[in-house]
Design a protein around this motif. Structure first.
Motif, short mmCIF file in Angstrom:
data_model
loop_
_atom_site.label_atom_id
_atom_site.label_comp_id
_atom_site.label_asym_id
_atom_site.label_seq_id
_atom_site.Cartn_x
_atom_site.Cartn_y
_atom_site.Cartn_z
N ILE A 106 0.83 -1.12 -0.01
CA ILE A 106 0.08 0.10 0.01
C ILE A 106 0.96 1.10 -0.05
O ILE A 106 0.70 2.22 -0.71
CB ILE A 106 -1.00 0.19 1.17
CG1 ILE A 106 -1.80 -0.99 1.17
CG2 ILE A 106 -1.66 1.31 1.48
CD1 ILE A 106 -2.85 -1.22 2.37
N ALA A 107 2.04 1.25 0.88
CA ALA A 107 2.67 2.43 1.00
C ALA A 107 3.58 2.75 -0.31
O ALA A 107 3.49 4.01 -0.88
CB ALA A 107 3.95 2.20 2.28
N PHE A 108 3.93 1.79 -1.05
CA PHE A 108 4.85 1.71 -2.24
C PHE A 108 3.71 2.36 -3.28
O PHE A 108 4.11 3.26 -4.46
CB PHE A 108 5.35 0.83 -2.58
CG PHE A 108 6.49 0.26 -1.70
CD1 PHE A 108 7.23 1.36 -1.05
CD2 PHE A 108 6.90 -0.77 -1.42
CE1 PHE A 108 8.32 0.99 -0.27
CE2 PHE A 108 7.95 -1.26 -0.65
CZ PHE A 108 8.65 -0.16 0.11
N ASP A 109 2.19 1.80 -3.51
CA ASP A 109 1.38 2.12 -4.45
C ASP A 109 1.03 3.40 -4.22
O ASP A 109 0.94 4.43 -5.49
CB ASP A 109 0.31 1.25 -4.07
CG ASP A 109 -1.00 1.63 -5.06
OD1 ASP A 109 -0.80 1.62 -6.29
OD2 ASP A 109 -2.06 1.83 -4.49
N TRP A 110 0.81 4.03 -3.17
CA TRP A 110 0.46 5.72 -2.74
C TRP A 110 1.61 6.42 -3.04
O TRP A 110 1.30 7.42 -3.76
CB TRP A 110 0.15 5.65 -1.13
CG TRP A 110 -1.15 5.10 -0.86
CD1 TRP A 110 -1.86 4.06 -1.35
CD2 TRP A 110 -2.24 5.80 0.12
NE1 TRP A 110 -2.98 3.88 -0.69
CE2 TRP A 110 -3.31 4.86 0.19
CE3 TRP A 110 -2.03 6.75 0.81
CZ2 TRP A 110 -4.40 5.17 1.20
CZ3 TRP A 110 -3.15 7.04 1.71
CH2 TRP A 110 -4.20 6.42 1.91
N ALA A 111 3.07 5.97 -3.03
CA ALA A 111 4.04 6.82 -3.28
C ALA A 111 3.90 7.10 -4.95
O ALA A 111 4.30 8.16 -5.32
CB ALA A 111 5.23 6.41 -2.70
N CYS A 128 11.34 -0.34 -6.53
CA CYS A 128 11.97 0.18 -7.54
C CYS A 128 11.33 -0.06 -9.00
O CYS A 128 11.77 0.75 -9.93
CB CYS A 128 13.30 -0.58 -7.65
SG CYS A 128 14.28 -0.15 -5.95
N THR A 129 10.39 -0.69 -9.36
CA THR A 129 10.01 -0.79 -10.72
C THR A 129 8.74 0.16 -10.74
O THR A 129 8.10 0.24 -12.03
CB THR A 129 9.47 -2.09 -11.30
OG1 THR A 129 8.54 -2.68 -10.24
CG2 THR A 129 10.82 -2.96 -11.09
N HIS A 130 8.33 0.86 -9.64
CA HIS A 130 7.25 1.78 -9.66
C HIS A 130 7.80 3.14 -8.98
O HIS A 130 8.18 3.99 -9.94
CB HIS A 130 5.89 1.35 -8.66
CG HIS A 130 5.32 0.15 -9.28
ND1 HIS A 130 5.81 -1.27 -9.02
CD2 HIS A 130 4.41 -0.13 -10.48
CE1 HIS A 130 5.25 -2.20 -9.78
NE2 HIS A 130 4.18 -1.59 -10.63
N ALA A 131 7.34 3.40 -7.86
CA ALA A 131 7.80 4.81 -7.41
C ALA A 131 9.14 5.16 -7.82
O ALA A 131 9.54 6.26 -8.24
CB ALA A 131 7.29 4.83 -5.92
N PHE A 132 10.25 4.38 -6.97
CA PHE A 132 11.57 5.02 -7.18
C PHE A 132 12.02 4.84 -8.58
O PHE A 132 12.83 5.86 -8.87
CB PHE A 132 12.64 4.09 -6.18
CG PHE A 132 13.48 4.77 -5.62
CD1 PHE A 132 14.30 6.03 -6.20
CD2 PHE A 132 14.23 4.25 -4.42
CE1 PHE A 132 15.10 6.59 -5.25
CE2 PHE A 132 15.12 5.08 -3.63
CZ PHE A 132 15.76 6.06 -4.29
N GLY A 133 11.77 3.97 -9.32
CA GLY A 133 11.92 4.07 -10.70
C GLY A 133 11.43 4.94 -11.54
O GLY A 133 12.09 5.64 -12.38
N GLU A 134 10.20 5.55 -11.12
CA GLU A 134 9.85 6.63 -11.92
C GLU A 134 10.74 7.84 -11.49
O GLU A 134 10.75 8.77 -12.12
CB GLU A 134 8.13 6.80 -11.48
CG GLU A 134 7.47 8.11 -12.03
CD GLU A 134 7.45 8.27 -13.55
OE1 GLU A 134 7.39 9.05 -14.18
OE2 GLU A 134 7.84 7.38 -14.28
#
Length: 224
Positions: free
Chosen positions: A67-72, A105-111
């Motif tokens: 949930i945290a990484f999705d919201w980020a 890393c494939t979502h928030a940090f990668g973006e």
């Protein structure tokens, strides 16, 4: 904010109890819950969103982390220079395995890296981190940019060079995965890299890297 975290915990517990014995809660189900809670929270500003993400992460629970990484990721249009410090601290403090690493890393940090290529020299330093998930992240975080054909300013072969003989199997698989993605954009470059390093690259990384190359090239490389 605390009420939202408690609501998430309650709903996740209910979902967990509904999972048949021997099975695990599906990531997709957690993401659907995440989306519903995000809309319910009505979060608009990145600062408020990341504060809530921190509360989710502080529970040190797999589903709460999803949930945290999705919201980020949902506030990606508001990423700024200072977002790197928050994300890097999360990587060091809350990520503890390959699953969390890859999700983040494939979502928030990668973006964030895709938007701000000037961060790459800092990412390159992750290759020397004592924690295997940080070293793996140095490769995996490049994947969103690579797959979108937006890798100018990033040097994936430099990351691979530094991780080439890494002792951890999950780091080897991580940079092999990165090279496999790169092969879809630069097949000749990856072929040349694998040819040059076929004797020193661990075979697990080597095999991952060549999976998306054409059959003839794969056959030739596997014979080296």
């Amino acid at each position: 904010m605390e009420n939202m975290v408690e609501q998430a915990a309650t709903e996740l517990e209910r979902m967990s109890q509904a999972v048949p014995p021997g099975k695990h809660m599906a990531t997709g189900e957690v993401r659907r819950l995440s989306g519903r809670l995000y809309r319910q929270a009505g979060v608009k500003e990145i600062g408020e969103a990341l504060d809530l993400c921190e509360e989710f992460l502080a529970r040190r629970d797999w589903a709460m982390g999803v949930i945290a990484f999705d919201w980020a990721y949902r506030v990606k249009d508001q990423y700024a220079e200072e977002t790197y410090g928050v994300f890097y601290r999360w990587l060091k403090e809350y990520v503890r395995g390959w699953g969390d690493c890859d999700d983040f890393c494939t979502h928030a940090f990668g973006e964030l890296l895709r938007q701000r290529k000037e961060l790459f020299p800092q990412v390159l330093e992750w290759t020397g981190d004592p924690a295997f998930w940080v070293r793996r992240a140095s490769a995996v975080v490049l994947i969103p940019s690579i797959l979108r054909g937006d890798g100018e300013g990033l040097w994936p072969f430099a990351v691979a060079d530094r991780l080439l003989a890494d002792e951890h199997d999950l780091v080897r698989k991580g940079y092999g995965w990165m090279l496999k993605c790169l092969s879809q954009q630069d097949p000749r470059g990856v072929e040349a890299y694998l040819t040059a390093h076929c004797r020193e690259m661990p075979r697990v990384a080597y095999r991952y890297a060549l999976e998306k190359l054409d059959r003839e090239t794969r056959t030739r490389l596997m014979a080296l």
